[in-house]
Design an enzyme around this catalytic site. Structure first.
Site, PDB file in Angstrom:
ATOM      1  CG  HIS A   1       0.491   6.200  -0.674  1.00 22.25           C
ATOM      2  ND1 HIS A   1      -0.660   6.752  -1.181  1.00 22.25           N
ATOM      3  CD2 HIS A   1       0.138   5.650   0.528  1.00 22.25           C
ATOM      4  CE1 HIS A   1      -1.666   6.553  -0.346  1.00 22.25           C
ATOM      5  NE2 HIS A   1      -1.208   5.886   0.691  1.00 22.25           N
TER       6      HIS A   1
ATOM      7  CD  GLU B   1      -4.647   6.517   2.448  1.00 24.32           C
ATOM      8  OE1 GLU B   1      -4.402   5.303   2.624  1.00 24.32           O
ATOM      9  OE2 GLU B   1      -3.763   7.398   2.471  1.00 24.32           O
TER      10      GLU B   1
ATOM     11  CG  HIS C   1      -1.696   1.225   1.456  1.00 25.40           C
ATOM     12  ND1 HIS C   1      -3.023   1.358   1.113  1.00 25.40           N
ATOM     13  CD2 HIS C   1      -1.338   2.422   2.005  1.00 25.40           C
ATOM     14  CE1 HIS C   1      -3.448   2.570   1.423  1.00 25.40           C
ATOM     15  NE2 HIS C   1      -2.438   3.238   1.977  1.00 25.40           N
ATOM     16  CD  GLU C   2       1.949   3.361   3.663  1.00 25.56           C
ATOM     17  OE1 GLU C   2       2.148   4.468   3.104  1.00 25.56           O
ATOM     18  OE2 GLU C   2       0.956   3.139   4.369  1.00 25.56           O
TER      19      GLU C   2
END
Length: 297
Positions: A142, A214, A138-139
């Site tokens: 980003h 997100e 997930h990070e």
């Protein structure tokens, strides 16, 4: 791997930046009309923007007391991040550890070349390997989406308006004197009102972008790991664990909520109103839909 570019996120980043620029120019115009030197305002704005662009990652690391760790300290964490970076076609980011009972993770940096992916020590005790990998993915999403810098720069005008709001009393105390006190006080009150409006508008725009990014990072995690179920489990574990973290500990890190995978809300209703993240239920529902698509349902 083939990365699906999120045009919805790209368009939202451009639109948010454009609208914030308009709000920003109006704000500077009002301050200038009220007697603040326009050249000084531009100089301050340019200086703060410069600092945010080149030192935003260092400020986030400093404010969260995150330290960069080497591979010999956390070899497994480094291997997971290196593997995910290779899958995403990115250079390996630096790895950070934040000491906190709040289980969380975040990414920061102005570009993939100087990105940092960090986790709290408590999240590594809370999640199993698959769940931690999903959070790290997930990070990394980003980083791949390049939305970290946009969010940081977009928050600039909100921060500026907030500082004026917070220091209005001192402005009134030292700026309200002179020959025409009533006129000065009237101007300062107008600045305060305009600052409130600018803060609300810029915060809402920034939060709208933050919520969408997100969702985009959740989808990116599912693509990188091919395991949406692991991220669902991780999000639920982190959210559940938050209920047992003391409010004062969550309050200590609330300033970094926009970067966290799950916001650390201490019960402040204003912070919840301007939440940086979509509701957990909606994120889980979107991931479950991705899981169903992968199974061909």
């Amino acid at each position: 791997m083939k990365w699906t570019r999120d045009f919805g996120l790209t368009m939202r980043m451009f639109l948010t930046s454009f609208l914030l620029l308009i709000v920003y120019l109006i704000f500077l115009g009002v301050l200038s009309a009220l007697g603040f030197p326009f050249e000084f305002l531009l100089l301050v704005a340019a200086g703060m923007a410069f600092l945010q662009f080149f030192f935003s990652d260092k400020l986030v690391l400093w404010s969260t007391s995150t330290r960069i760790v080497e591979e010999d300290e956390y070899p497994e964490l480094h291997r997971m991040i290196e593997s995910l970076a290779a899958r995403a076609g990115l250079p390996k980011p630096r790895v950070g550890i934040m000491t906190s009972p709040v289980p969380n993770a975040f990414a920061t940096g102005r570009s993939p070349k100087n990105a940092v992916v960090a986790v709290t020590d408590s999240i590594m005790r809370t999640l199993n390997r698959e769940e931690l990998e999903a959070v790290l993915a997930h990070e990394m999403s980003h980083v791949k989406n390049r939305d970290m810098l946009t969010l940081t720069m977009a928050s600039f005008i909100s921060m500026l308006a907030f500082l004026i709001m917070r220091n209005w009393f001192f402005m009134a105390l030292f700026g309200g004197g002179g020959g025409n006190r009533d006129s000065n006080m009237g101007a300062l009150i107008l600045v305060y009102i305009v600052s409130i409006l600018v803060w609300v508008l810029s915060t809402l725009l920034t939060r709208a972008l933050s919520r969408y990014r997100e969702f985009a990072a959740d989808r990116g995690s599912a693509e990188l790991t091919d395991n949406p179920r692991a991220l669902i489990s991780a999000l639920q574990k982190i959210s559940g664990r938050m209920d047992y973290v003391p409010a004062e500990k969550k309050q200590e890190v609330e300033g970094a909520n926009a970067f966290f995978i799950i916001p650390a809300l201490s019960g402040n209703t204003l912070m919840e109103l301007f939440s940086t993240h979509p509701p957990l239920e909606k994120r889980v529902a979107a991931l479950e839909e991705l899981q169903a698509q992968r199974r061909g349902y």
